[in-house]
Design a protein around this motif. Structure first.
Motif, PDB file in Angstrom:
ATOM      1  N   ASP A 563       0.811  -1.216   0.000  1.00  0.00           N
ATOM      2  CA  ASP A 563       0.000   0.000   0.000  1.00  0.00           C
ATOM      3  C   ASP A 563       0.844   1.266   0.000  1.00  0.00           C
ATOM      4  O   ASP A 563       0.307   2.373   0.110  1.00  0.00           O
ATOM      5  CB  ASP A 563      -0.963   0.015   1.185  1.00  0.00           C
ATOM      6  CG  ASP A 563      -0.259   0.129   2.529  1.00  0.00           C
ATOM      7  OD1 ASP A 563       0.993   0.128   2.576  1.00  0.00           O
ATOM      8  OD2 ASP A 563      -0.970   0.226   3.561  1.00  0.00           O
ATOM      9  N   GLY A 564       2.160   1.161  -0.124  1.00  0.00           N
ATOM     10  CA  GLY A 564       3.030   2.329  -0.181  1.00  0.00           C
ATOM     11  C   GLY A 564       3.539   2.809   1.147  1.00  0.00           C
ATOM     12  O   GLY A 564       4.434   3.668   1.192  1.00  0.00           O
ATOM     13  N   SER A 565       3.011   2.299   2.240  1.00  0.00           N
ATOM     14  CA  SER A 565       3.560   2.639   3.557  1.00  0.00           C
ATOM     15  C   SER A 565       4.850   1.856   3.761  1.00  0.00           C
ATOM     16  O   SER A 565       5.189   0.965   2.966  1.00  0.00           O
ATOM     17  CB  SER A 565       2.560   2.328   4.662  1.00  0.00           C
ATOM     18  OG  SER A 565       2.319   0.930   4.731  1.00  0.00           O
ATOM     19  N   VAL A 712       1.010   4.360  -4.784  1.00  0.00           N
ATOM     20  CA  VAL A 712       1.232   5.798  -4.954  1.00  0.00           C
ATOM     21  C   VAL A 712       0.173   6.618  -4.219  1.00  0.00           C
ATOM     22  O   VAL A 712       0.490   7.651  -3.612  1.00  0.00           O
ATOM     23  CB  VAL A 712       1.256   6.176  -6.452  1.00  0.00           C
ATOM     24  CG1 VAL A 712       1.415   7.684  -6.632  1.00  0.00           C
ATOM     25  CG2 VAL A 712       2.388   5.441  -7.159  1.00  0.00           C
ATOM     26  N   THR A 713      -1.083   6.191  -4.250  1.00  0.00           N
ATOM     27  CA  THR A 713      -2.167   7.054  -3.746  1.00  0.00           C
ATOM     28  C   THR A 713      -2.954   6.459  -2.591  1.00  0.00           C
ATOM     29  O   THR A 713      -3.986   7.013  -2.205  1.00  0.00           O
ATOM     30  CB  THR A 713      -3.143   7.397  -4.882  1.00  0.00           C
ATOM     31  OG1 THR A 713      -3.764   6.187  -5.349  1.00  0.00           O
ATOM     32  CG2 THR A 713      -2.428   8.101  -6.022  1.00  0.00           C
ATOM     33  N   SER A 714      -2.516   5.363  -2.016  1.00  0.00           N
ATOM     34  CA  SER A 714      -3.253   4.813  -0.878  1.00  0.00           C
ATOM     35  C   SER A 714      -3.311   5.839   0.244  1.00  0.00           C
ATOM     36  O   SER A 714      -2.294   6.358   0.693  1.00  0.00           O
ATOM     37  CB  SER A 714      -2.569   3.535  -0.388  1.00  0.00           C
ATOM     38  OG  SER A 714      -3.261   2.999   0.715  1.00  0.00           O
ATOM     39  N   GLN A 767     -11.265   9.967 -16.380  1.00  0.00           N
ATOM     40  CA  GLN A 767     -10.052   9.416 -16.983  1.00  0.00           C
ATOM     41  C   GLN A 767      -8.900   9.393 -15.972  1.00  0.00           C
ATOM     42  O   GLN A 767      -8.919  10.094 -14.961  1.00  0.00           O
ATOM     43  CB  GLN A 767      -9.646  10.230 -18.212  1.00  0.00           C
ATOM     44  CG  GLN A 767     -10.717  10.312 -19.283  1.00  0.00           C
ATOM     45  CD  GLN A 767     -11.070   8.946 -19.875  1.00  0.00           C
ATOM     46  OE1 GLN A 767     -10.286   8.000 -19.796  1.00  0.00           O
ATOM     47  NE2 GLN A 767     -12.267   8.832 -20.458  1.00  0.00           N
ATOM     48  N   ALA A 768      -7.913   8.605 -16.306  1.00  0.00           N
ATOM     49  CA  ALA A 768      -6.787   8.390 -15.392  1.00  0.00           C
ATOM     50  C   ALA A 768      -5.941   9.653 -15.236  1.00  0.00           C
ATOM     51  O   ALA A 768      -5.600  10.312 -16.224  1.00  0.00           O
ATOM     52  CB  ALA A 768      -5.917   7.242 -15.901  1.00  0.00           C
ATOM     53  N   ALA A 769      -5.584   9.955 -14.005  1.00  0.00           N
ATOM     54  CA  ALA A 769      -4.711  11.083 -13.704  1.00  0.00           C
ATOM     55  C   ALA A 769      -3.312  10.631 -13.311  1.00  0.00           C
ATOM     56  O   ALA A 769      -2.334  11.347 -13.536  1.00  0.00           O
ATOM     57  CB  ALA A 769      -5.304  11.935 -12.576  1.00  0.00           C
ATOM     58  N   ILE A 770      -3.203   9.463 -12.679  1.00  0.00           N
ATOM     59  CA  ILE A 770      -1.904   8.880 -12.328  1.00  0.00           C
ATOM     60  C   ILE A 770      -1.941   7.408 -12.716  1.00  0.00           C
ATOM     61  O   ILE A 770      -2.877   6.684 -12.348  1.00  0.00           O
ATOM     62  CB  ILE A 770      -1.589   9.009 -10.827  1.00  0.00           C
ATOM     63  CG1 ILE A 770      -1.568  10.476 -10.385  1.00  0.00           C
ATOM     64  CG2 ILE A 770      -0.246   8.358 -10.504  1.00  0.00           C
ATOM     65  CD1 ILE A 770      -1.325  10.676  -8.893  1.00  0.00           C
ATOM     66  N   VAL A 771      -0.937   6.967 -13.485  1.00  0.00           N
ATOM     67  CA  VAL A 771      -0.863   5.570 -13.910  1.00  0.00           C
ATOM     68  C   VAL A 771       0.537   5.032 -13.634  1.00  0.00           C
ATOM     69  O   VAL A 771       1.500   5.795 -13.509  1.00  0.00           O
ATOM     70  CB  VAL A 771      -1.194   5.421 -15.412  1.00  0.00           C
ATOM     71  CG1 VAL A 771      -2.632   5.797 -15.695  1.00  0.00           C
ATOM     72  CG2 VAL A 771      -0.234   6.265 -16.271  1.00  0.00           C
ATOM     73  N   ARG A 803       6.067   8.746  -3.049  1.00  0.00           N
ATOM     74  CA  ARG A 803       5.680   7.340  -3.130  1.00  0.00           C
ATOM     75  C   ARG A 803       5.967   6.781  -4.524  1.00  0.00           C
ATOM     76  O   ARG A 803       6.414   5.633  -4.677  1.00  0.00           O
ATOM     77  CB  ARG A 803       4.190   7.198  -2.822  1.00  0.00           C
ATOM     78  CG  ARG A 803       3.826   7.266  -1.339  1.00  0.00           C
ATOM     79  CD  ARG A 803       2.312   7.378  -1.189  1.00  0.00           C
ATOM     80  NE  ARG A 803       1.884   7.137   0.183  1.00  0.00           N
ATOM     81  CZ  ARG A 803       1.300   6.016   0.609  1.00  0.00           C
ATOM     82  NH1 ARG A 803       1.094   5.026  -0.234  1.00  0.00           N
ATOM     83  NH2 ARG A 803       0.932   5.879   1.859  1.00  0.00           N
ATOM     84  N   ALA A 804       5.696   7.595  -5.550  1.00  0.00           N
ATOM     85  CA  ALA A 804       5.975   7.155  -6.914  1.00  0.00           C
ATOM     86  C   ALA A 804       7.466   6.915  -7.114  1.00  0.00           C
ATOM     87  O   ALA A 804       7.868   5.922  -7.751  1.00  0.00           O
ATOM     88  CB  ALA A 804       5.469   8.200  -7.910  1.00  0.00           C
ATOM     89  N   LEU A 805       8.297   7.783  -6.568  1.00  0.00           N
ATOM     90  CA  LEU A 805       9.744   7.621  -6.701  1.00  0.00           C
ATOM     91  C   LEU A 805      10.220   6.359  -5.983  1.00  0.00           C
ATOM     92  O   LEU A 805      11.071   5.615  -6.502  1.00  0.00           O
ATOM     93  CB  LEU A 805      10.458   8.854  -6.148  1.00  0.00           C
ATOM     94  CG  LEU A 805      10.273  10.149  -6.951  1.00  0.00           C
ATOM     95  CD1 LEU A 805      10.784  11.345  -6.160  1.00  0.00           C
ATOM     96  CD2 LEU A 805      10.975  10.064  -8.300  1.00  0.00           C
TER      97      LEU A 805
END
Length: 811
Positions: A563-565, A712-714, A767-771, A803-805
């Motif tokens: 979950d990115g944590s 990334v977005t959790s 539509q998708a904003a982050i993929v 988180r993305a990085l």
């Protein structure tokens, strides 16, 4: 064609009658501990010997024929020695390390007189009804004028005009000037951008346009400007610029910031502008025989005062009457030395006229100006709605100027489990207070708006004198797409209340019934669970990312969960405790059966400007600038992820640099792309199968988003920020959607389609904003269509970028 009829030389004036006392007059707040106690206030002059800088023959001021930076301190020292009317101080340091000079010019005051002036200044804000009926105050209060010069470094002449006025007023024997100095304080920020003055650049030494930073306050120069705007309480503010021909001076076109008491502003702003215009004509130069007043002369959106990021628009929300003054003649470029000198001389005269005419206006309208400044504060205390200003209120005022908001009764910034990020909440509170707002904290738990709030929750009572700036920062804003077809610049929506990562609840008709204590800074205490346990840190703020990167740097084993944590084993308790103490992060017990990917220290190579550099610094990543021309030298084996925020086209690289890029991608290096440059690179490099679309370049604001809960977005906030939005369709196999635009994307701002109908909100809806996806070579790729970097503004999005990085670095 002019939008408006030519304005007459005097604007219509509404006579304001006395009103009831503030709603909380029985509990007016004490003076902030950050303010100088009345008993410690000294008289005037308050003179200091300013340090003298060494001679700099490369100062870009010299060819223009204006004063070089190193000659300013000696000139001010000499003026202080020659006159008791001049007080100069070093008020801070620029990004590049230069001294920032603030000068006050006024008739000498004894200690008792200076303390009385301070009491009156505070009374105007704290008890405006009493202040504006105080005959002694009206007779003897020194009305302040604030001159902010040279905020753009290569717009020099405001500094020279300020110094000319200071010298004239310091030494003049004219009784009229003596009267002005008995009845006014003139405060000058002599050069608010010395870095740019010396270098001949618009930006400061850190690379920032300071006149876009007033509600972000990322730069030391901006911090000083904000401090002066808040503390001086100027009747009129002049921000001296160049170069627009003919001379441009406010007031501005719509859209107007919806939180302003615009009736109290425009009735003075327009006639003073007309007086300045006449003063320019009187100079006699052919180039000054007309002026451009956007309110009178331009179509809506051409030169607006909507976002509070500029000195004038921020100052208007401080109950000042502000102006941008754009001198007419550009002295830069391929001109003869004589022509440069001629132009800079005329520009200096123009700025001097603006100062002199504004002082004349203050003297001629003194009591009404004091009354109206106090009236702004009184309306705030009383919680009255904004006025409906009738058409023709001043010549040219019409329905297109009607921008108003509805003030809620209060806001709550929760503490405890109801707060998305304690660090973000503390940062937001600091911004409100630093901007002149007032914030309280609850002494016990309470119930309001159908919710229960824990002790320590912040309460923002909007019955306060500077409610305009407070609400401008906290409210969502408005969709103005259908109201204007143009904007001077963005953002058209900002809302630190929604984009800075804190939970903020609006109470429309309720002030919580709980004991409140006024606070003067935000506090985040962090938390570390007791006992033997592994530690989970949910990354929801830049401070969390700094803690993670510090732990990695210190040698802790850090695992990223699905979950990115992240989880850190209990054997590193000492290091975790140090990060809780350092960054006030909240750590919780890890799940009993957790499984994660071991992280290593992350090195980010970035293609982009100073905002990318500083966002990475804010989040604690080790960062290295990479350019298309330096890939071979900079995209080395230790780089884990490449952040693409400006153009990187593989097809235009040299063979050597293309080989370095191919080697990086071949070993599975991660890629994160933002803005339009990110998807362009992703497509050109064949990294991800999507079709990218973008809105118009001026589209900006706060958007509604739907998060899918990936790494990334959790846990991310349900709002985002755009500055030219990007969205993705045609997603190929293996492309996961982390975030989408909601069915009604734009909450606040401006987002119109292009003439052919493309690029509008309707095309982005759903539509998708982050993929994200992973290539066959193992490259982790994330594309972010919102904007977590723009001017360091949307701090609540920095955790998503971090988180993305982290995810992409694992390739």
């Amino acid at each position: 064609m002019l939008r408006r009829l030519a304005a007459s030389t005097a604007a219509a004036v509404l006579l304001v009658t006395a009103w009831n006392a503030p709603a909380h007059a029985d509990a007016l707040p004490a003076v902030p501990p950050t303010a100088t106690p009345i008993g410690d206030i000294a008289g005037y002059p308050r003179q200091n010997v300013l340090p003298v800088w060494p001679d700099d023959p490369d100062d870009a001021s010299i060819p223009i024929g204006v004063i070089p930076y190193d000659e300013i301190a000696p000139k001010l020292n000499a003026l202080q020695k020659a006159s008791k009317r001049v007080s100069a101080r070093v008020a801070g340091k620029s990004a590049g390390g230069y001294d920032l000079y603030v000068v006050t010019v006024t008739a000498p005051e004894s200690r008792a007189e200076a303390q009385r002036q301070e009491r009156w200044k505070r009374r105007i804000e704290d008890d405006p009804v009493r202040a504006r009926t105080d005959r002694q105050l009206l007779r003897d209060y020194k009305t302040p004028l604030f001159v902010n010069a040279n905020i753009h470094g290569n717009e020099w002449e405001g500094t020279d005009a300020a110094l000319r006025v200071i010298e004239e007023y310091a030494t003049s024997t004219d009784p009229a000037i003596a009267t002005i100095l008995r009845r006014n304080r003139l405060v000058f920020n002599i050069t608010s951008n010395p870095d740019g003055r010396v270098a001949g650049t618009r930006a400061n030494g850190n690379g920032y346009d300071l006149n876009r930073d007033l509600t972000i306050v990322s730069q030391p120069e901006t911090n000083l400007i904000r401090e002066l705007a808040v503390d001086v309480k100027p009747i009129i503010t002049l921000d001296l610029h160049g170069y627009v021909s003919p001379t441009l001076l406010h007031p501005s076109t719509p859209p107007h910031n919806v939180n302003n008491e615009y009736d109290l502003f425009i009735k003075h702003a327009l006639p003073n502008a007309l007086g300045i215009e006449q003063g320019l004509k009187d100079l006699g130069y052919p180039e000054t025989q007309s002026a451009r007043i956007p309110f009178r002369d331009d179509e809506p959106g051409v030169w607006d005062d909507f976002p509070p990021i500029y000195v004038p628009s921020f100052s208007l929300l401080q109950s000042s009457i502000p102006y941008t003054i754009e001198a007419p003649l550009n002295p830069r470029g391929n001109l003869t030395p004589a022509e440069k000198l001629r132009r800079s001389g005329i520009n200096t005269d123009v700025h001097e006229v603006a100062i002199a005419k504004s002082l004349e206006y203050i003297q001629a309208n003194r009591n009404q100006l004091i009354f109206d400044q106090a009236e702004v504060y009184r309306r705030g205390w009383a919680g009255e709605p904004l006025r409906d200003i009738p058409d023709g209120y001043v010549p040219g005022w019409g329905p297109e100027d009607d921008y108003r908001t509805e003030f809620p009764r209060s806001y709550v910034i929760p503490a405890g489990d109801r707060q998305h990020s304690e660090a973000a909440a503390a940062r937001l509170v600091d911004l409100l207070i630093g901007s002149g707002g007032r914030v309280w904290r609850a002494g016990s738990k309470f119930r309001a708006g159908g919710k229960t709030y824990p002790v320590g929750s912040y309460v923002v009572d909007l019955h306060q004198p500077k409610r305009g700036i407070v609400n401008s920062l906290l409210e969502p804003g408005a969709d103005i797409t259908d109201r204007v077809s143009d904007l001077y610049a963005g953002p058209a929506g900002w809302s630190q209340g929604l984009t800075w990562g804190a939970t903020v609840d609006t109470l429309w008709n309720e002030l919580p019934r709980v004991t409140l204590r006024r606070v003067y800074d935000g506090v985040a205490r962090g938390d570390l669970p007791s006992g033997r346990t592994d530690y989970r840190l949910d990354i929801q703020d830049a401070t969390d990312l700094r803690a993670v990167n510090d732990l990695l740097d210190a040698g802790a084993r850090v695992y990223r969960l699905a979950d990115g944590s992240v989880v850190v084993p209990q054997s590193y308790r000492r290091l975790v405790a140090a990060e809780v103490a350092e960054h006030d992060v909240t750590v919780e017990r890890a799940p009993k059966r957790w499984s994660g990917t071991l992280l290593d220290e992350v090195v980010v190579g970035y293609v982009g400007g100073v905002e990318v550099r500083d966002t990475l610094a804010d989040t604690g990543f080790e960062a290295r600038a990479v350019t298309p021309a330096t890939l071979a030298a900079t995209l080395t084996a230790d780089v884990d992820v490449l952040l693409v925020a400006s153009t990187l086209n593989p097809a235009t690289l040299t063979a050597e640099n293309r080989a370095a890029l191919d080697a990086y991608l071949g070993r599975g290096g991660g890629v994160v792309g933002v803005d339009t440059a990110g998807p362009a690179f992703g497509a050109a490099a064949g990294l991800i199968s999507v079709t990218a679309h973008s809105g118009p370049s001026l589209a900006s604001g706060v958007v509604n988003v739907v998060n899918t809960g990936g790494p990334v977005t959790s846990g991310a906030i349900p709002h985002s920020f755009i500055a030219q939005p990007v969205w993705y369709t045609g997603l190929g196999a293996g492309v996961a959607v982390e975030q989408s635009y909601a069915a009604d994307p734009l909450l606040a701002g401006w987002w119109a389609p292009a003439a052919d109908g493309t690029g509008g909100q309707d095309r982005a809806a759903g539509q998708a904003a982050i993929v994200r996806s992973t290539t066959a070579a193992g490259n982790g790729v994330v594309l972010i269509g919102t904007d977590p970097i723009w001017r360091l503004h949307a701090k609540g999005l920095q955790s998503q970028l971090g988180r993305a990085l982290l995810w992409a670095s694992e390739g």
